[in-house]
Scaffold this motif. Structure first.
Motif, PDB file in Angstrom:
ATOM      1  N   MET A 131      38.804  45.910  36.264  1.00  0.00           N
ATOM      2  CA  MET A 131      39.254  44.769  35.470  1.00  0.00           C
ATOM      3  C   MET A 131      40.709  44.987  35.080  1.00  0.00           C
ATOM      4  O   MET A 131      41.075  46.049  34.562  1.00  0.00           O
ATOM      5  N   VAL A 132      41.531  43.972  35.330  1.00  0.00           N
ATOM      6  CA  VAL A 132      42.963  44.036  35.037  1.00  0.00           C
ATOM      7  C   VAL A 132      43.297  42.916  34.061  1.00  0.00           C
ATOM      8  O   VAL A 132      42.888  41.764  34.261  1.00  0.00           O
ATOM      9  N   ASP A 133      44.019  43.244  32.986  1.00  0.00           N
ATOM     10  CA  ASP A 133      44.357  42.197  32.024  1.00  0.00           C
ATOM     11  C   ASP A 133      45.749  41.636  32.284  1.00  0.00           C
ATOM     12  O   ASP A 133      46.490  42.130  33.134  1.00  0.00           O
ATOM     13  N   THR A 278      43.406  37.882  28.785  1.00  0.00           N
ATOM     14  CA  THR A 278      42.577  37.500  29.932  1.00  0.00           C
ATOM     15  C   THR A 278      42.382  38.704  30.838  1.00  0.00           C
ATOM     16  O   THR A 278      43.344  39.417  31.147  1.00  0.00           O
ATOM     17  N   TRP A 279      41.144  38.933  31.250  1.00  0.00           N
ATOM     18  CA  TRP A 279      40.812  40.001  32.187  1.00  0.00           C
ATOM     19  C   TRP A 279      40.298  39.393  33.488  1.00  0.00           C
ATOM     20  O   TRP A 279      39.516  38.435  33.472  1.00  0.00           O
ATOM     21  N   GLU A 280      40.744  39.958  34.597  1.00  0.00           N
ATOM     22  CA  GLU A 280      40.315  39.499  35.922  1.00  0.00           C
ATOM     23  C   GLU A 280      39.696  40.672  36.670  1.00  0.00           C
ATOM     24  O   GLU A 280      40.235  41.783  36.655  1.00  0.00           O
ATOM     25  N   VAL A 281      38.576  40.428  37.328  1.00  0.00           N
ATOM     26  CA  VAL A 281      37.906  41.474  38.092  1.00  0.00           C
ATOM     27  C   VAL A 281      38.490  41.536  39.500  1.00  0.00           C
ATOM     28  O   VAL A 281      38.594  40.515  40.179  1.00  0.00           O
ATOM     29  N   ARG A 282      38.880  42.738  39.921  1.00  0.00           N
ATOM     30  CA  ARG A 282      39.348  42.973  41.287  1.00  0.00           C
ATOM     31  C   ARG A 282      38.252  43.755  42.017  1.00  0.00           C
ATOM     32  O   ARG A 282      37.992  44.919  41.705  1.00  0.00           O
ATOM     33  N   GLU A 283      37.649  43.115  42.997  1.00  0.00           N
ATOM     34  CA  GLU A 283      36.519  43.729  43.692  1.00  0.00           C
ATOM     35  C   GLU A 283      36.962  44.896  44.567  1.00  0.00           C
ATOM     36  O   GLU A 283      37.900  44.767  45.368  1.00  0.00           O
ATOM     37  N   GLY A 284      36.281  46.037  44.418  1.00  0.00           N
ATOM     38  CA  GLY A 284      36.567  47.208  45.238  1.00  0.00           C
ATOM     39  C   GLY A 284      38.016  47.639  45.181  1.00  0.00           C
ATOM     40  O   GLY A 284      38.568  48.154  46.164  1.00  0.00           O
ATOM     41  N   ALA A 285      38.651  47.504  44.015  1.00  0.00           N
ATOM     42  CA  ALA A 285      40.096  47.706  43.914  1.00  0.00           C
ATOM     43  C   ALA A 285      40.499  49.173  43.933  1.00  0.00           C
ATOM     44  O   ALA A 285      41.639  49.507  44.266  1.00  0.00           O
TER      45      ALA A 285
END
Length: 294
Positions: A131-133, A278-285
């Motif tokens: 998760m990246v904000d 805001t947090w965004e999920v980065r799959e398999g990051a």
């Protein structure tokens, strides 16, 4: 920053030893170095602070980075690699040494120094969501609003373990606790022994643009954590009146929290106050080396 290179096999490792780990548990650091050095070609870096820590990772070349340190050192390494857009092509390894280590354990890293070091040599890379904000911060495990602020003896589970680990690696905290308890008259609660529990918050929580809870509904807590397949699991606990209120659950790729100034705990780090995030999920990051499953 001291660097020592030893050559044993063709595999190249950059072993970065966090200074906190060296001060708090030098024996475990020595064991980790011995095990890693016996199984790979090791370049050992002993940074004295965050800038040297970052410089060591930036100059790793083709070597696989290994962090010897606690959860905060692991988070720092992931954040640095994310900032330089190098997570996709880099498998990170960690040997947990020092204070809080529950995050590394929850991600699949063995708690013992020898087992963790052997996993670095013989393990496999596991790709994980991140998760990246909107300020560039990263979350590997869980996000909590409000953050836990109580004293160690009032916590449970991982929070209690991390608080006790902090005291164990910082003896002066135990001395402060003792002084507070002896100076406060018997039967009278101490305002310094533990921080007051935060009251209900009025927050708007949006998941993929849909409002899960709005400002008119006070909430006791919000938790967010990577779930699976690039989505985050969100749980909001409304303030209960009489019967316990059921938590509100949702999943999504983006989570926005806004309202009055609030603090939040991302893994082991407390940040804020902020009015919105805001947090965004980065799959398999990002990739972490864990023991191979037989």
């Amino acid at each position: 920053m001291a660097e020592v290179a030893t050559s044993t096999t063709s595999e190249q490792l950059l072993v970065v030893v966090d200074p906190v780990a060296r001060r708090s548990d030098g024996e475990s650091v020595r064991i980790a170095k011995d095990v890693l050095g016996a199984g790979a070609a090791v370049k050992l870096c002993l940074p004295e602070g965050p800038e040297e820590f970052a410089r060591a990772l930036a100059r790793r070349g083709s070597r696989r980075p290994v962090v010897v340190g606690d959860d905060r050192a692991l988070i720092r390494a992931v954040a640095l690699l994310h900032r330089h857009r190098e997570l996709a092509g880099c498998a990170l390894s960690v040997v947990p040494v020092g204070g809080a280590r529950s995050l590394a354990r929850s991600l699949g890293v063995p708690p013992g120094t020898v087992a963790a070091a052997r996993a670095v040599l013989d393990g496999v890379e596991r790709r994980m969501d991140l998760m990246v904000d909107d300020s560039g911060g990263v979350v590997l495990g869980a996000l909590r609003i409000p953050p836990v602020t109580a004293a160690p003896d009032t916590l449970d589970g991982e929070d209690a373990e991390e608080a006790e680990e902090a005291v164990a690696t910082r003896p002066w905290l135990r001395t402060c606790q003792y002084l507070v308890r002896t100076l406060v008259p018997a039967g009278r609660p101490s305002r310094l022994a533990s921080a007051p529990e935060p009251g209900p918050s009025r927050l708007r929580v949006e998941v993929d643009g849909e409002t899960l809870v709005d400002l008119h509904q006070p909430v006791e807590a919000v938790s967010v954590s990577p779930s699976a397949s690039g989505v985050a699991a969100v749980e909001v606990r409304p303030v209960s009146v009489g019967a316990e209120a059921s938590p509100l659950l949702a999943e999504g790729r983006t989570v926005t929290v806004s309202g009055a100034h609030f603090r939040y705990r991302a893994d082991t780090v407390v940040s804020g106050p902020v009015r919105t995030r805001t947090w965004e999920v980065r799959e398999g990051a990002w990739g972490l080396t864990v023991p191979a499953v037989p």
